[in-house]
Enzyme design. Sequence first.
Site, short mmCIF file in Angstrom:
data_model
loop_
_atom_site.label_atom_id
_atom_site.label_comp_id
_atom_site.label_asym_id
_atom_site.label_seq_id
_atom_site.Cartn_x
_atom_site.Cartn_y
_atom_site.Cartn_z
N GLN A 72 0.87 -1.17 0.00
CA GLN A 72 0.00 0.00 0.00
C GLN A 72 0.91 1.23 0.00
O GLN A 72 1.45 1.62 1.03
CB GLN A 72 -0.92 0.00 1.23
CG GLN A 72 -1.95 1.13 1.21
CD GLN A 72 -2.75 1.22 2.49
OE1 GLN A 72 -2.30 0.77 3.55
NE2 GLN A 72 -3.95 1.81 2.41
N HIS A 362 35.31 -22.76 37.13
CA HIS A 362 35.60 -21.38 37.51
C HIS A 362 36.37 -20.65 36.41
O HIS A 362 37.34 -21.17 35.87
CB HIS A 362 36.48 -21.30 38.78
CG HIS A 362 36.25 -22.35 39.78
ND1 HIS A 362 35.28 -22.26 40.74
CD2 HIS A 362 36.87 -23.54 40.00
CE1 HIS A 362 35.30 -23.34 41.51
NE2 HIS A 362 36.27 -24.14 41.07
#
Length: 451
Positions: A72, A362
């Site tokens: 559109q 870790h």
Amino acid sequence: MERFAVILAAGKGTRMKSKLYKVLHPVLGKPMVEHVVDQLDQIGVSRQIVIVGHGAEAVQDTLGTRVEYAVQEEQLGTGHAVQMAEAELAGKSGATLVVCGDTPLLTAETLEALLAHHEAQQAKVTVLTAIADDATGYGRVVRGEDGNVTKVVEHKDASEAELAINEINTGTYVFDNELLFDALKQVGNNNAQGEYYLPDVISIAKEAGEVVAAHTAPTFDETIGVNDRVALSQAEAIMRKRTNERLMREGVTFMDPASTYISPDVVIGSDTVIYPGTVILGKTTIGSECVIGPNSDIRNSVIEDHAVVRQSVVTDSRIGEAAQVGPFAHLRQQAVLGANTRVGNFVEIKKSTFGDGAKASHLSYIGDASIGERVNLGCGSITVNYDGKNKFETVVEDDAFVGCNVNLIAPVKVGKGAIVAAGSTITSDVPEEALAIARERQTNKEGYTKR
């Protein structure tokens, strides 16, 4: 009866005050218009035509080939927008559902009920209505004695009696497809906005003696159209509550549903516990008896039964059965953890696999790596995978032990059962069951500090 759908998505959305195209604003991690398309997929719609205008390319990039598109160029009203689909749908027999791309809360169940009512009433037009506590600003639905619609009147044009009506037009319709495009040719723009309005088709159908029916949505909330950030927030809150309550009914425990954000596509098994501050989005599947959170962010990932993810970020990854992740871990870009693995504090894993029982507990970065079963990666283990131009692979085979503060300079392999001493920088392959030490020998200078 064949089913078609036209999705209105050409509006600029100026009230959003955003560079992002309105229907692409996300609700629980998914663009609004994609929520609409997902629901239409569930009800057997054979063709979906999305009307696009401003930002057309962005919508096409999001929805891809799932739908068809019509442009559109000028926004001349909802009737004009639907006319853009005429080239694709004109002359076809069936029912056409017209929905707005900014109505993400509509459900497949409601749309299916709307279509079923349309067929049962042998209607040419059926309006989805809702009962509003405050109908201010909405078009009112006026019904006749037979329960069918006599007209839809805009708020500004309504009489005193009509203003007292609390049944409103939601902007979602079903039309006989052939009538729709014939009637749109008769719609004029003689109004204050100079636009072509889709509801005018209702008047045209009534004047032709056709049945115009109405079906009421289960709740007003489901029909909300999102026009600004306030409505966007409201839609997300409603969808979040709906999703969380469904999952709770399916056996998932939420410690605080109000602070938990889960997209409707997520699948979670029974007896899993979700702690506060958790976000789970995208195509994510979580198994049974898992513990997720608090404060975890999981997207497009698979987490198997009995796994634990605490205060971590997981994206595009897979976590195996009974694995433990976090706190403060980061898994991304195809990280795959086997069963009973452990990924702990401040560990980042990217594009790597961990075999069953492997651990990185870790302060590690593991990228572009294949880590075998029962491998232990000590604190500070780093795969040095990037030379500034290319990425290279690190392989650590089953039962190897990598000590703390080790740099593995890829491409490199640590063999099965090998040990890498703490503090080493490994630049060459380590044979199976070997001990690799790559660090400077310690030297003590007696009495040095007394000088």
